[in-house]
Scaffold this motif. Structure first.
Motif, PDB file in Angstrom:
ATOM      1  N   GLY A   1      12.062   9.212  -1.630  1.00 42.82           N
ATOM      2  CA  GLY A   1      13.244   8.932  -0.826  1.00 42.82           C
ATOM      3  C   GLY A   1      12.915   8.055   0.371  1.00 42.82           C
ATOM      4  N   PHE A   2      11.777   8.336   1.016  1.00 44.73           N
ATOM      5  CA  PHE A   2      11.309   7.500   2.128  1.00 44.73           C
ATOM      6  C   PHE A   2      11.060   6.074   1.659  1.00 44.73           C
ATOM      7  N   GLY A   3      10.392   5.930   0.518  1.00 47.24           N
ATOM      8  CA  GLY A   3      10.085   4.601  -0.004  1.00 47.24           C
ATOM      9  C   GLY A   3      11.326   3.808  -0.367  1.00 47.24           C
ATOM     10  N   ILE A   4      12.328   4.487  -0.914  1.00 47.66           N
ATOM     11  CA  ILE A   4      13.573   3.809  -1.298  1.00 47.66           C
ATOM     12  C   ILE A   4      14.278   3.215  -0.083  1.00 47.66           C
ATOM     13  N   VAL A   5      14.225   3.931   1.052  1.00 44.32           N
ATOM     14  CA  VAL A   5      14.922   3.485   2.256  1.00 44.32           C
ATOM     15  C   VAL A   5      14.118   2.450   3.039  1.00 44.32           C
TER      16      VAL A   5
ATOM     17  N   ILE B   1       0.837  -1.200   0.000  1.00 42.84           N
ATOM     18  CA  ILE B   1       0.000   0.000   0.000  1.00 42.84           C
ATOM     19  C   ILE B   1       0.869   1.247   0.000  1.00 42.84           C
ATOM     20  N   GLY B   2       1.971   1.206   0.780  1.00 42.14           N
ATOM     21  CA  GLY B   2       2.861   2.359   0.842  1.00 42.14           C
ATOM     22  C   GLY B   2       3.504   2.667  -0.498  1.00 42.14           C
ATOM     23  N   VAL B   3       4.068   1.654  -1.143  1.00 41.17           N
ATOM     24  CA  VAL B   3       4.702   1.859  -2.451  1.00 41.17           C
ATOM     25  C   VAL B   3       3.664   2.295  -3.480  1.00 41.17           C
ATOM     26  N   GLY B   4       2.496   1.667  -3.431  1.00 42.11           N
ATOM     27  CA  GLY B   4       1.446   2.045  -4.372  1.00 42.11           C
ATOM     28  C   GLY B   4       1.030   3.489  -4.204  1.00 42.11           C
ATOM     29  N   ALA B   5       0.925   3.943  -2.946  1.00 45.84           N
ATOM     30  CA  ALA B   5       0.534   5.331  -2.682  1.00 45.84           C
ATOM     31  C   ALA B   5       1.630   6.298  -3.103  1.00 45.84           C
TER      32      ALA B   5
ATOM     33  N   ASP C   1      11.310  -2.577  -5.192  1.00 48.52           N
ATOM     34  CA  ASP C   1      11.487  -3.400  -6.391  1.00 48.52           C
ATOM     35  C   ASP C   1      10.299  -3.111  -7.304  1.00 48.52           C
ATOM     36  N   ILE C   2      10.441  -2.085  -8.150  1.00 47.42           N
ATOM     37  CA  ILE C   2       9.317  -1.572  -8.937  1.00 47.42           C
ATOM     38  C   ILE C   2       9.168  -2.370 -10.227  1.00 47.42           C
ATOM     39  N   THR C   3       8.080  -3.118 -10.333  1.00 46.14           N
ATOM     40  CA  THR C   3       7.814  -3.921 -11.529  1.00 46.14           C
ATOM     41  C   THR C   3       6.330  -3.854 -11.860  1.00 46.14           C
ATOM     42  N   GLY C   4       5.955  -4.474 -12.962  1.00 41.66           N
ATOM     43  CA  GLY C   4       4.548  -4.607 -13.324  1.00 41.66           C
ATOM     44  C   GLY C   4       3.806  -3.298 -13.430  1.00 41.66           C
ATOM     45  N   LEU C   5       2.582  -3.280 -12.875  1.00 47.21           N
ATOM     46  CA  LEU C   5       1.741  -2.088 -12.965  1.00 47.21           C
ATOM     47  C   LEU C   5       2.355  -0.895 -12.247  1.00 47.21           C
ATOM     48  N   ALA C   6       3.129  -1.156 -11.204  1.00 42.02           N
ATOM     49  CA  ALA C   6       3.785  -0.050 -10.498  1.00 42.02           C
ATOM     50  C   ALA C   6       4.744   0.675 -11.435  1.00 42.02           C
TER      51      ALA C   6
ATOM     52  N   TYR D   1      12.308  11.630 -10.729  1.00 43.18           N
ATOM     53  CA  TYR D   1      11.477  10.432 -10.812  1.00 43.18           C
ATOM     54  C   TYR D   1      12.118   9.366 -11.694  1.00 43.18           C
ATOM     55  N   SER D   2      12.829   9.790 -12.724  1.00 40.41           N
ATOM     56  CA  SER D   2      13.541   8.836 -13.576  1.00 40.41           C
ATOM     57  C   SER D   2      14.654   8.147 -12.796  1.00 40.41           C
ATOM     58  N   VAL D   3      15.360   8.908 -11.946  1.00 36.48           N
ATOM     59  CA  VAL D   3      16.381   8.305 -11.085  1.00 36.48           C
ATOM     60  C   VAL D   3      15.750   7.256 -10.183  1.00 36.48           C
ATOM     61  N   ALA D   4      14.618   7.608  -9.564  1.00 36.87           N
ATOM     62  CA  ALA D   4      13.958   6.699  -8.630  1.00 36.87           C
ATOM     63  C   ALA D   4      13.439   5.437  -9.317  1.00 36.87           C
TER      64      ALA D   4
END
Length: 333
Positions: free
Chosen positions: A271-275, A72-76, A280-285, A128-131
């Motif tokens: 930045g919070f999400g990365i830490v 939910i956090g990554v999706g948000a 691991d961003i794949t698929g629909l994300a 955002y491209s870096v992330a």
């Protein structure tokens, strides 16, 4: 079920009312502090209205990690920039188009400070491209360094926005908390802004809670909720604020509110999400991220053509939003 619908509607009402009070307070604050239109819209208003969607993933990741909190956090986190570029921008463009053809209240163009707008979009596209494409999610040390880099990037953005050329704030409407005073004390202005933000965050949480329970009642998956439903609810303040400003022909504030929020969302929450997540961003994300980048790029490119096509450039992102809904529904159902 009826109670959840009532909570959902009350949350929406709170958001709409607080958005009006917030925009009034932010304009007064920017005018009182002699800040530029660009800084007021892209930093003050953008960060303020970004709080609801920023708080949601933090709470989900830190307090619901044992369940589906990370998803939910990554999706948000990813859903916020996606909704801003594919829904909030199109709503601004459509508002201009409807105000021109239907309400007959304005010309078919958006009068924005293009330098500030382009700076916002370039910062967003880079961060955002870096992330999305560069973060080595398997290396924890590099992930932390990337997060620090994104935070410093946002600090640089604030400094450039503050120092950049921009028009001074126009004369603003009377402050709601002090309607009889043409020059209200700054403490009263800040009190109005904080009060509006408090109501806005409360309304957003009521809205999200209502939608979440309604969606679970109908069997919506948690990830689908976090990618599509929650960001729509928490991005409502930016959308409503910008529509109010567009109807009042304060285009720089309207667009800067969204483009500035995009910069914030692509640096601080990311930045919070990365830490604190696997990131691991794949698929629909990943698709949502790509659509956000492409949509923002179209808006940036058309800003170099003519101010009369900017409304259409902002509206293009809506196509990606519709496509994404189709892909998401197809994926989960």
């Amino acid at each position: 079920m009826l109670f959840d619908i009532i909570i959902f509607l009350l949350g929406l009402i709170f958001i709409l009312i607080s958005a009006e009070v917030f925009t009034n307070g932010v304009e007064a604050l920017g005018h009182r502090l002699n800040l530029s239109t660009n800084f007021t819209g892209s930093v003050l208003a953008a960060v303020g209205t970004a709080l609801p969607e920023t708080i949601l993933p933090v709470i989900a990741v830190l307090f619901f990690a044992e369940g589906q909190g990370h998803d939910i956090g990554v999706g948000a986190i990813l859903g916020a920039p996606f909704m801003l570029s594919t829904l909030a921008f199109p709503l601004i463009g459509l508002t201009v188009i409807l105000a021109h053809f239907w309400l007959k209240k304005r010309a078919l163009e958006i009068n924005i400070e293009t330098v500030g707008f382009r700076r916002d979009i370039v910062f967003f596209l880079f961060a955002y491209s870096v992330a999305l494409f560069i973060v080595p999610y398997e290396n924890e040390v590099l992930r932390v360094l990337t997060a620090v880099f994104l935070i410093l990037l946002y600090v640089l953005y604030i400094w450039l926005t503050l120092k950049g050329e921009s028009n001074e704030m126009e004369e603003v409407e009377k402050l709601y908390f002090s309607p009889k005073n043409p020059n209200p004390h700054i403490a009263v202005i800040i009190l109005q802004v904080i009060t509006a933000l408090t109501i806005m965050i409360t309304g957003a949480h009521m809205f999200v809670s209502g939608i979440e329970k309604i969606s679970l009642h109908f069997g919506f998956p948690a990830l689908l909720f976090s990618l599509l439903v929650a960001p729509v609810a928490t991005e409502l303040p930016e959308k409503v604020n910008s529509i109010f400003w567009i109807l009042r022909k304060k285009d720089s504030l309207a667009v800067g509110n969204v483009s500035g929020a995009m910069v914030f969302q692509s640096t601080i929450p990311v930045g919070f999400g990365i830490v604190f997540t696997q990131w691991d961003i794949t698929g629909l994300a990943m698709v949502s991220g790509v659509f956000a980048v492409v949509s923002a790029f179209f808006a940036l490119a058309l800003s170099y053509v003519d101010k009369k096509v900017i409304p259409f450039g902002l509206t293009i992102g809506g196509i990606f939003y519709i496509i994404y809904i189709y892909l998401a529904v197809k994926e989960f159902f």
